[in-house]
Scaffold this motif. Structure first.
Motif, PDB file in Angstrom:
ATOM      1  N   TRP A   1     -20.389 -40.718 -50.638  1.00  0.00           N
ATOM      2  CA  TRP A   1     -21.825 -41.282 -49.936  1.00  0.00           C
ATOM      3  C   TRP A   1     -22.276 -40.843 -48.907  1.00  0.00           C
ATOM      4  O   TRP A   1     -23.383 -40.737 -48.807  1.00  0.00           O
ATOM      5  CB  TRP A   1     -21.534 -43.163 -50.359  1.00  0.00           C
ATOM      6  CG  TRP A   1     -22.921 -43.664 -50.448  1.00  0.00           C
ATOM      7  CD1 TRP A   1     -23.867 -43.852 -50.801  1.00  0.00           C
ATOM      8  CD2 TRP A   1     -23.327 -44.260 -49.308  1.00  0.00           C
ATOM      9  NE1 TRP A   1     -24.210 -44.703 -51.120  1.00  0.00           N
ATOM     10  CE2 TRP A   1     -24.510 -44.512 -49.594  1.00  0.00           C
ATOM     11  CE3 TRP A   1     -22.635 -44.682 -47.776  1.00  0.00           C
ATOM     12  CZ2 TRP A   1     -24.487 -45.396 -48.337  1.00  0.00           C
ATOM     13  CZ3 TRP A   1     -23.901 -45.205 -47.093  1.00  0.00           C
ATOM     14  CH2 TRP A   1     -24.708 -45.692 -47.329  1.00  0.00           C
ATOM     15  N   PHE A   2     -21.450 -41.224 -48.050  1.00  0.00           N
ATOM     16  CA  PHE A   2     -22.201 -40.985 -46.538  1.00  0.00           C
ATOM     17  C   PHE A   2     -22.284 -39.168 -46.457  1.00  0.00           C
ATOM     18  O   PHE A   2     -23.684 -38.678 -45.563  1.00  0.00           O
ATOM     19  CB  PHE A   2     -20.695 -41.327 -45.885  1.00  0.00           C
ATOM     20  CG  PHE A   2     -20.562 -42.685 -44.864  1.00  0.00           C
ATOM     21  CD1 PHE A   2     -21.879 -43.520 -44.403  1.00  0.00           C
ATOM     22  CD2 PHE A   2     -18.984 -43.292 -45.330  1.00  0.00           C
ATOM     23  CE1 PHE A   2     -21.530 -44.464 -43.616  1.00  0.00           C
ATOM     24  CE2 PHE A   2     -19.507 -44.257 -45.038  1.00  0.00           C
ATOM     25  CZ  PHE A   2     -20.171 -44.815 -44.578  1.00  0.00           C
ATOM     26  N   LYS A   3     -21.791 -38.356 -46.926  1.00  0.00           N
ATOM     27  CA  LYS A   3     -22.535 -37.103 -47.140  1.00  0.00           C
ATOM     28  C   LYS A   3     -23.739 -36.806 -47.667  1.00  0.00           C
ATOM     29  O   LYS A   3     -24.588 -36.356 -46.985  1.00  0.00           O
ATOM     30  CB  LYS A   3     -21.234 -36.306 -47.873  1.00  0.00           C
ATOM     31  CG  LYS A   3     -19.960 -35.917 -46.956  1.00  0.00           C
ATOM     32  CD  LYS A   3     -19.018 -35.040 -47.450  1.00  0.00           C
ATOM     33  CE  LYS A   3     -17.827 -34.972 -46.914  1.00  0.00           C
ATOM     34  NZ  LYS A   3     -16.845 -34.131 -47.792  1.00  0.00           N
ATOM     35  N   ALA A   4     -24.161 -38.011 -49.051  1.00  0.00           N
ATOM     36  CA  ALA A   4     -25.467 -37.567 -49.302  1.00  0.00           C
ATOM     37  C   ALA A   4     -26.246 -38.312 -48.542  1.00  0.00           C
ATOM     38  O   ALA A   4     -27.347 -37.632 -49.043  1.00  0.00           O
ATOM     39  CB  ALA A   4     -24.461 -38.319 -50.709  1.00  0.00           C
ATOM     40  N   VAL A   5     -26.237 -39.065 -47.921  1.00  0.00           N
ATOM     41  CA  VAL A   5     -26.964 -39.974 -47.489  1.00  0.00           C
ATOM     42  C   VAL A   5     -27.679 -39.152 -46.110  1.00  0.00           C
ATOM     43  O   VAL A   5     -28.550 -39.029 -45.740  1.00  0.00           O
ATOM     44  CB  VAL A   5     -26.156 -41.587 -46.561  1.00  0.00           C
ATOM     45  CG1 VAL A   5     -27.708 -41.516 -45.912  1.00  0.00           C
ATOM     46  CG2 VAL A   5     -26.793 -42.173 -47.974  1.00  0.00           C
ATOM     47  N   THR A   6     -26.140 -38.502 -45.710  1.00  0.00           N
ATOM     48  CA  THR A   6     -26.286 -37.772 -43.970  1.00  0.00           C
ATOM     49  C   THR A   6     -27.514 -36.587 -43.729  1.00  0.00           C
ATOM     50  O   THR A   6     -27.484 -35.911 -44.123  1.00  0.00           O
ATOM     51  CB  THR A   6     -25.139 -37.440 -43.078  1.00  0.00           C
ATOM     52  OG1 THR A   6     -24.255 -37.058 -43.553  1.00  0.00           O
ATOM     53  CG2 THR A   6     -24.916 -39.870 -42.593  1.00  0.00           C
ATOM     54  N   GLY A   7     -26.564 -35.720 -45.547  1.00  0.00           N
ATOM     55  CA  GLY A   7     -26.826 -34.818 -45.557  1.00  0.00           C
ATOM     56  C   GLY A   7     -26.417 -33.610 -44.970  1.00  0.00           C
ATOM     57  O   GLY A   7     -26.596 -32.101 -45.222  1.00  0.00           O
ATOM     58  N   MET A   8     -25.070 -33.474 -45.346  1.00  0.00           N
ATOM     59  CA  MET A   8     -23.408 -33.492 -44.522  1.00  0.00           C
ATOM     60  C   MET A   8     -23.339 -32.122 -45.402  1.00  0.00           C
ATOM     61  O   MET A   8     -23.122 -32.552 -46.559  1.00  0.00           O
ATOM     62  CB  MET A   8     -22.960 -33.531 -44.012  1.00  0.00           C
ATOM     63  CG  MET A   8     -23.588 -34.259 -42.001  1.00  0.00           C
ATOM     64  SD  MET A   8     -21.931 -34.981 -41.521  1.00  0.00           S
ATOM     65  CE  MET A   8     -22.697 -34.970 -39.868  1.00  0.00           C
TER      66      MET A   8
END
Length: 76
Positions: free
Chosen positions: A69-76
């Motif tokens: 989820w954090f990867k999807a939100v931050t775009g990493m």
């Protein structure tokens, strides 16, 4: 019409009698509405839990889901 007549007409008020049968049906209706609201809210809550469980299963666990989820939100 004179001013006195107009004032008298404006100040008339109607008095409604309280009917116990009507109050009882209002209480029953209120109970039905509240129980329906609780039922629909419970169904939505169960659906949310099922979606989260499915997402955790496909992601590989709760920590993998959070990191994805954090990867999807931050775009990493």
């Amino acid at each position: 019409m004179s001013d006195k007549t107009m004032v008298a007409e404006k100040t008339k008020s109607s008095v409604q009698e309280s009917n116990p049968a009507s109050e009882a049906s209002d209480i029953v209706f209120d109970k039905i509405v509240v129980r329906s609201f609780i039922g629909f809210t419970s169904l939505i809550g169960l659906w949310v839990l099922a979606c989260l469980a499915s997402a955790m299963y496909h992601a590989g666990g709760p920590f993998a889901l959070i990191s994805s989820w954090f990867k999807a939100v931050t775009g990493m």
